[in-house]
Write an enzyme that holds these catalytic residues in place. Structure first.
Site, PDB file in Angstrom:
ATOM      1  N   ASP A  13       0.806  -1.228   0.000  1.00 33.80           N
ATOM      2  CA  ASP A  13       0.000   0.000   0.000  1.00 33.80           C
ATOM      3  C   ASP A  13       0.836   1.273   0.000  1.00 33.80           C
ATOM      4  O   ASP A  13       0.359   2.333   0.394  1.00 33.80           O
ATOM      5  CB  ASP A  13      -0.968   0.032   1.203  1.00 33.80           C
ATOM      6  CG  ASP A  13      -1.881  -1.167   1.257  1.00 33.80           C
ATOM      7  OD1 ASP A  13      -2.679  -1.338   0.319  1.00 33.80           O
ATOM      8  OD2 ASP A  13      -1.789  -1.947   2.228  1.00 33.80           O
ATOM      9  N   HIS A  43      -3.853  -1.819  -6.254  1.00 31.92           N
ATOM     10  CA  HIS A  43      -2.975  -0.728  -6.645  1.00 31.92           C
ATOM     11  C   HIS A  43      -3.826   0.407  -7.213  1.00 31.92           C
ATOM     12  O   HIS A  43      -4.297   0.334  -8.353  1.00 31.92           O
ATOM     13  CB  HIS A  43      -1.951  -1.213  -7.669  1.00 31.92           C
ATOM     14  CG  HIS A  43      -1.064  -2.309  -7.154  1.00 31.92           C
ATOM     15  ND1 HIS A  43      -0.132  -2.953  -7.927  1.00 31.92           N
ATOM     16  CD2 HIS A  43      -0.963  -2.864  -5.919  1.00 31.92           C
ATOM     17  CE1 HIS A  43       0.503  -3.859  -7.206  1.00 31.92           C
ATOM     18  NE2 HIS A  43       0.000  -3.833  -5.986  1.00 31.92           N
TER      19      HIS A  43
END
Length: 432
Positions: A13, A43
């Protein structure tokens, strides 16, 4: 070719997707190559016009016209999730994502049976959950290791009889072990998988070598090095190699070892989704992340100050980088600090891969460790470079490609990099 490998040096992340999108927006990129993980990847890419998509299996360069995606054999492929992702891309103006996709036929196939078994195991752990995403990726890998000659693979989708047999064995084995699974009958699954084979280009392992010679490729990693199956903090890890290793292997097989630059991605704030060590966690930090909400499987998204100890460990187990992309610099007006050491240690020991007992012992040490902070840095780029002994070559001050800034000297990032013995770990323009 100026190939680039993009890897997260945290717990995931950190912004791999937005960095890959920037790479594809600022140079001609032929293909984004995915080299680990599966449908659990998330993503996030946001365009200047407000369109956004959370890329899971498609490469994060797919918004850019003509950029292709290749799912290598190291990816766990989930055709059902892929179809849903393609539908969302169509809704945001990318109707040809499936036309620009190739999939290695040797990749493991994630099925509803893997997903159901994954969720059953995680629920059975109760308060001791590992933080699974609940999508069956780890279950798929585990089954593939236990039954390498019978595990369903992408190429099987072109052979309905073989796929039926393998799905039936899979379902029966998991049902015997776990009881009835919350998954549809095999006959109901077959049309989706055979339809996937009819729609998507399934290729063999030799295909990628041609792609790597046809143009610049970006290797897009999933998750983060601190979650690596061998070097992460067991058992709060993934069933995936999250370092550069798989990408390097694919390049070597194509006769192109050493031709790609290593780009590590980090946030100015160290985060984690799910349980496990996060030494610098600070619940008082005034931060939220709407793209990483609380979910039933991983729980809440956790925030901590920049953990240079953990990131140095990630750099070491990953084999170093040619440069760093530092994201979320727009958050540095918050009370963020840098942790360069813990109360008991300033360097995490790196051992040989595969010793999970050793990694579990390291996890226990981390769960008991306390951070020691320096004063908030006046210059985050310089502070991170000094803490990690690696150059920051790209900074990100927001979610879009337009929010990215190559570090000076900019030509070193745009024209290709090489390590220079004369300047240590700094990046210089590659000859030619």
């Amino acid at each position: 070719m100026n190939h680039v490998m993009v890897v997260d040096l945290g717990y995931g992340d950190a912004g791999k997707g937005t960095v890959v999108d920037w790479l594809c927006a600022t140079r001609p990129v032929h293909t984004v190559v995915r080299f680990n993980g599966g449908a659990q990847a998330a993503h996030n890419v946001v365009l200047a016009d407000g369109r956004q998509h959370t890329f899971a299996q498609f490469g994060a360069g797919t918004f850019r016209p003509g950029v292709r995606t290749h799912l290598s054999r190291h990816v766990v492929v989930d055709p059902l999730a892929l179809a849903a992702e393609a539908d969302h891309l169509t809704s945001v103006g990318v109707p040809d994502a499936l036309d620009r996709l190739t999939v290695d036929g040797g990749a493991l196939l994630a099925t509803p049976y893997h997903r159901a078994a994954n969720r059953a195991r995680e629920l059975a752990r109760g308060a001791d959950r590992h933080g699974s995403c609940g999508l069956g990726v780890g279950e798929t890998v585990a089954y593939g290791l236990a039954h390498p000659d019978e595990a369903p693979r992408v190429a099987d989708c072109r052979h309905p009889g073989l796929l039926r047999d393998r799905l039936t064995r899979l379902r029966d084995r998991l049902t015997t072990e776990l009881g009835p699974l919350d998954a549809p009958p095999v006959e109901d699954c077959l049309p989706a998988f055979t339809g996937f084979a009819a729609r998507v280009a399934i290729v063999d392992g030799s295909y990628l070598a041609g792609v790597l010679r046809a143009g610049t490729c970006v290797f897009e990693g999933a998750q983060g090095v601190l979650l690596d199956e061998w070097h992460g903090f067991h058992p709060y890890t993934t069933w995936s190699t999250t370092t550069f290793a798989n990408a390097e292997e694919l390049l070597a097989e194509a006769g192109l070892a050493g031709t790609a630059r290593r780009l590590g991605v980090l946030r100015t704030v160290t985060t984690r989704h799910g349980p496990g060590p996060l030494v610098t966690e600070d619940r008082a930090l005034p931060l939220t992340d709407p793209r990483n909400p609380t979910n039933p499987w991983q729980g809440r998204f956790r925030f901590g100050h920049f953990d240079a100890v953990a990131h140095r460990y990630a750099l070491e187990v990953a084999g170093g980088v040619d440069g760093l992309a530092l994201t979320h610099l727009d958050l540095t007006d918050r009370p963020l600090r840098i942790c360069r050491r813990y109360d008991t240690v300033d360097r995490l020991p790196v051992g040989p891969p595969g010793d999970l007992d050793r990694q579990a012992a390291l996890t226990e040490r981390l769960l008991a460790a306390r951070p020691v902070y320096d004063a908030p840095p006046a210059d985050w780029v310089t502070a991170v470079e000094e803490a990690l002994a690696a150059p920051v070559v790209l900074t990100s001050h927001g979610p879009t490609a337009e929010d990215k800034r190559p570090a000076s000297p900019a030509p070193a990032f745009g024209a290709g990099w090489r390590r220079s013995a004369e300047v240590g770990d700094h990046l210089v323009v590659a000859a030619g």
